[in-house]
Design a protein around this motif. Structure first.
Motif, PDB file in Angstrom:
ATOM      1  N   ASN A  54       0.839  -1.187   0.000  1.00 34.31           N
ATOM      2  CA  ASN A  54       0.000   0.000   0.000  1.00 34.31           C
ATOM      3  C   ASN A  54       0.875   1.239   0.000  1.00 34.31           C
ATOM      4  OD1 ASN A  54      -2.248  -1.612   0.151  1.00 34.31           O
ATOM      5  ND2 ASN A  54      -2.645  -1.227   2.313  1.00 34.31           N
ATOM      6  N   GLY A  55       0.361   2.319  -0.538  1.00 34.96           N
ATOM      7  CA  GLY A  55       1.106   3.571  -0.585  1.00 34.96           C
ATOM      8  C   GLY A  55       0.981   4.219  -1.943  1.00 34.96           C
ATOM      9  N   SER A  56       1.921   5.062  -2.278  1.00 29.83           N
ATOM     10  CA  SER A  56       1.905   5.769  -3.562  1.00 29.83           C
ATOM     11  C   SER A  56       2.525   4.905  -4.651  1.00 29.83           C
ATOM     12  CB  SER A  56       2.684   7.078  -3.451  1.00 29.83           C
ATOM     13  OG  SER A  56       1.993   7.973  -2.617  1.00 29.83           O
ATOM     14  N   GLY A  80       9.039   8.565 -15.354  1.00 26.21           N
ATOM     15  CA  GLY A  80       9.320   9.800 -14.629  1.00 26.21           C
ATOM     16  C   GLY A  80       8.269  10.884 -14.774  1.00 26.21           C
ATOM     17  N   THR A  81       7.483  10.841 -15.835  1.00 27.54           N
ATOM     18  CA  THR A  81       6.444  11.855 -16.027  1.00 27.54           C
ATOM     19  C   THR A  81       5.093  11.412 -15.473  1.00 27.54           C
ATOM     20  OG1 THR A  81       5.887  11.022 -18.230  1.00 27.54           O
ATOM     21  CG2 THR A  81       7.569  12.754 -18.101  1.00 27.54           C
ATOM     22  N   TRP A  82       5.003  10.190 -14.999  1.00 30.95           N
ATOM     23  CA  TRP A  82       3.750   9.695 -14.451  1.00 30.95           C
ATOM     24  C   TRP A  82       3.438  10.374 -13.125  1.00 30.95           C
ATOM     25  CZ3 TRP A  82       2.629   3.804 -15.018  1.00 30.95           C
ATOM     26  CH2 TRP A  82       2.738   3.433 -16.358  1.00 30.95           C
ATOM     27  N   GLY A  83       2.170  10.416 -12.800  1.00 29.00           N
ATOM     28  CA  GLY A  83       1.751  10.914 -11.500  1.00 29.00           C
ATOM     29  C   GLY A  83       1.774   9.797 -10.475  1.00 29.00           C
ATOM     30  N   LEU A  84       1.243  10.098  -9.303  1.00 34.22           N
ATOM     31  CA  LEU A  84       1.150   9.118  -8.230  1.00 34.22           C
ATOM     32  C   LEU A  84      -0.313   8.846  -7.922  1.00 34.22           C
ATOM     33  CD1 LEU A  84       3.903  10.448  -5.800  1.00 34.22           C
ATOM     34  CD2 LEU A  84       4.065   8.523  -7.385  1.00 34.22           C
ATOM     35  N   TRP A  91      -9.279   5.748  -8.566  1.00 35.47           N
ATOM     36  CA  TRP A  91      -8.707   6.812  -9.387  1.00 35.47           C
ATOM     37  C   TRP A  91      -9.712   7.904  -9.710  1.00 35.47           C
ATOM     38  CZ3 TRP A  91      -7.661   2.315 -12.942  1.00 35.47           C
ATOM     39  CH2 TRP A  91      -8.584   2.200 -13.969  1.00 35.47           C
ATOM     40  N   GLU A  92     -11.014   7.547  -9.837  1.00 40.05           N
ATOM     41  CA  GLU A  92     -12.013   8.582 -10.115  1.00 40.05           C
ATOM     42  C   GLU A  92     -12.119   9.585  -8.974  1.00 40.05           C
ATOM     43  OE1 GLU A  92     -13.352   4.920 -12.422  1.00 40.05           O
ATOM     44  OE2 GLU A  92     -12.667   5.299 -10.383  1.00 40.05           O
ATOM     45  N   LEU A  93     -11.802   9.167  -7.776  1.00 38.14           N
ATOM     46  CA  LEU A  93     -11.848  10.072  -6.626  1.00 38.14           C
ATOM     47  C   LEU A  93     -10.494  10.702  -6.342  1.00 38.14           C
ATOM     48  CD1 LEU A  93     -14.160   7.973  -4.272  1.00 38.14           C
ATOM     49  CD2 LEU A  93     -14.773   9.807  -5.869  1.00 38.14           C
ATOM     50  N   GLY A 127      -6.197   2.145 -16.211  1.00 34.62           N
ATOM     51  CA  GLY A 127      -5.081   2.663 -15.429  1.00 34.62           C
ATOM     52  C   GLY A 127      -3.912   1.704 -15.460  1.00 34.62           C
ATOM     53  N   ALA A 128      -2.717   2.266 -15.509  1.00 35.13           N
ATOM     54  CA  ALA A 128      -1.490   1.469 -15.433  1.00 35.13           C
ATOM     55  C   ALA A 128      -0.762   1.872 -14.161  1.00 35.13           C
ATOM     56  CB  ALA A 128      -0.614   1.724 -16.658  1.00 35.13           C
ATOM     57  N   TYR A 129      -0.423   0.914 -13.350  1.00 38.83           N
ATOM     58  CA  TYR A 129       0.252   1.153 -12.073  1.00 38.83           C
ATOM     59  C   TYR A 129       1.642   0.532 -12.114  1.00 38.83           C
ATOM     60  CZ  TYR A 129      -4.368   2.043  -9.929  1.00 38.83           C
ATOM     61  OH  TYR A 129      -5.606   2.534  -9.594  1.00 38.83           O
ATOM     62  N   ARG A 130       2.594   1.186 -11.459  1.00 36.74           N
ATOM     63  CA  ARG A 130       3.955   0.645 -11.326  1.00 36.74           C
ATOM     64  C   ARG A 130       4.423   0.862  -9.896  1.00 36.74           C
ATOM     65  NH1 ARG A 130       7.435  -0.151 -15.684  1.00 36.74           N
ATOM     66  NH2 ARG A 130       9.142   0.719 -14.486  1.00 36.74           N
ATOM     67  N   ARG A 131       5.151  -0.137  -9.391  1.00 37.18           N
ATOM     68  CA  ARG A 131       5.694  -0.032  -8.033  1.00 37.18           C
ATOM     69  C   ARG A 131       6.953  -0.865  -7.951  1.00 37.18           C
ATOM     70  NH1 ARG A 131       3.759   0.573  -2.419  1.00 37.18           N
ATOM     71  NH2 ARG A 131       5.710   0.386  -1.284  1.00 37.18           N
ATOM     72  N   GLU A 132       8.002  -0.294  -7.373  1.00 40.08           N
ATOM     73  CA  GLU A 132       9.227  -1.051  -7.111  1.00 40.08           C
ATOM     74  C   GLU A 132       9.210  -1.518  -5.665  1.00 40.08           C
ATOM     75  OE1 GLU A 132      12.877   0.855  -8.142  1.00 40.08           O
ATOM     76  OE2 GLU A 132      12.161   1.416 -10.138  1.00 40.08           O
TER      77      GLU A 132
END
Length: 170
Positions: A54-56, A80-84, A91-93, A127-132
């Motif tokens: 969980n998190g950004s 690098g240009t993606w938001g969080l 995402w709608e909220l 939506g596309a999500y990325r997390r390391e």
């Protein structure tokens, strides 16, 4: 076409395609490292066998399925240009798209499994999500099976790890 290739898009709209590369649906449980923790009804996050994701998360939104950036699932992809986006979150909220919930009239034509929003029949937000993250080395050394638990998804979800598809679920 974005990372979700045409055959994957078809799969998203196929009522017979409910998933692959996933565990069979069942009640949730957690394998604590000791009987004591399990009997104490400890929260899984207190265990050494749990990593909280969980998190950004890095996030890119597209108004139509298949318009997410090409190869976003690859480790070297430049995000690098993606938001969080907060996870968990909607995402709608959180500034992407608009809420579709109503108690008066559906905002899309009722023609399952086809989704055609009123006003713009091509609108199908994706939506596309990325997390390391790092899997604890001890887990691998001890041969633990590692599971990714995605608590909630609206519609469909594809998951990748280091560019390799883990699975698909509805």
């Amino acid at each position: 076409m974005g990372a979700i290739a045409e055959d994957r898009l078809k799969e998203c709209f196929d009522p017979k395609a409910t998933g692959r590369g996933r565990e069979e649906p069942r009640a949730a449980f957690f394998a604590f490292e000791s009987t004591e923790l399990a009997k104490a009804r400890a929260e899984p996050r207190t265990s050494g066998r749990y990593v909280d994701l969980n998190g950004s998360w890095k996030f890119a939104w597209a108004p139509r399925a298949g318009e997410v950036p090409n190869d976003f699932e690859q480790p070297g992809f430049e995000d690098g240009t993606w938001g969080l986006m907060p996870v968990p979150g909607n995402w709608e909220l959180n500034g992407s798209g608009y809420p579709i919930y109503t108690n008066v009239i559906y905002c899309f034509q009722t023609d399952p499994p086809n989704i055609k929003y009123l006003g713009d029949p091509t609108y199908n937000p994706t939506g596309a999500y990325r997390r390391e993250f790092e899997v604890p080395a001890g887990w691998l050394e001890q041969g633990y099976e590692v599971f990714l638990h995605i608590g909630a998804v609206c519609n469909t979800c594809h998951a990748w790890l280091n560019g390799i598809e883990l699975g698909f679920s509805t």
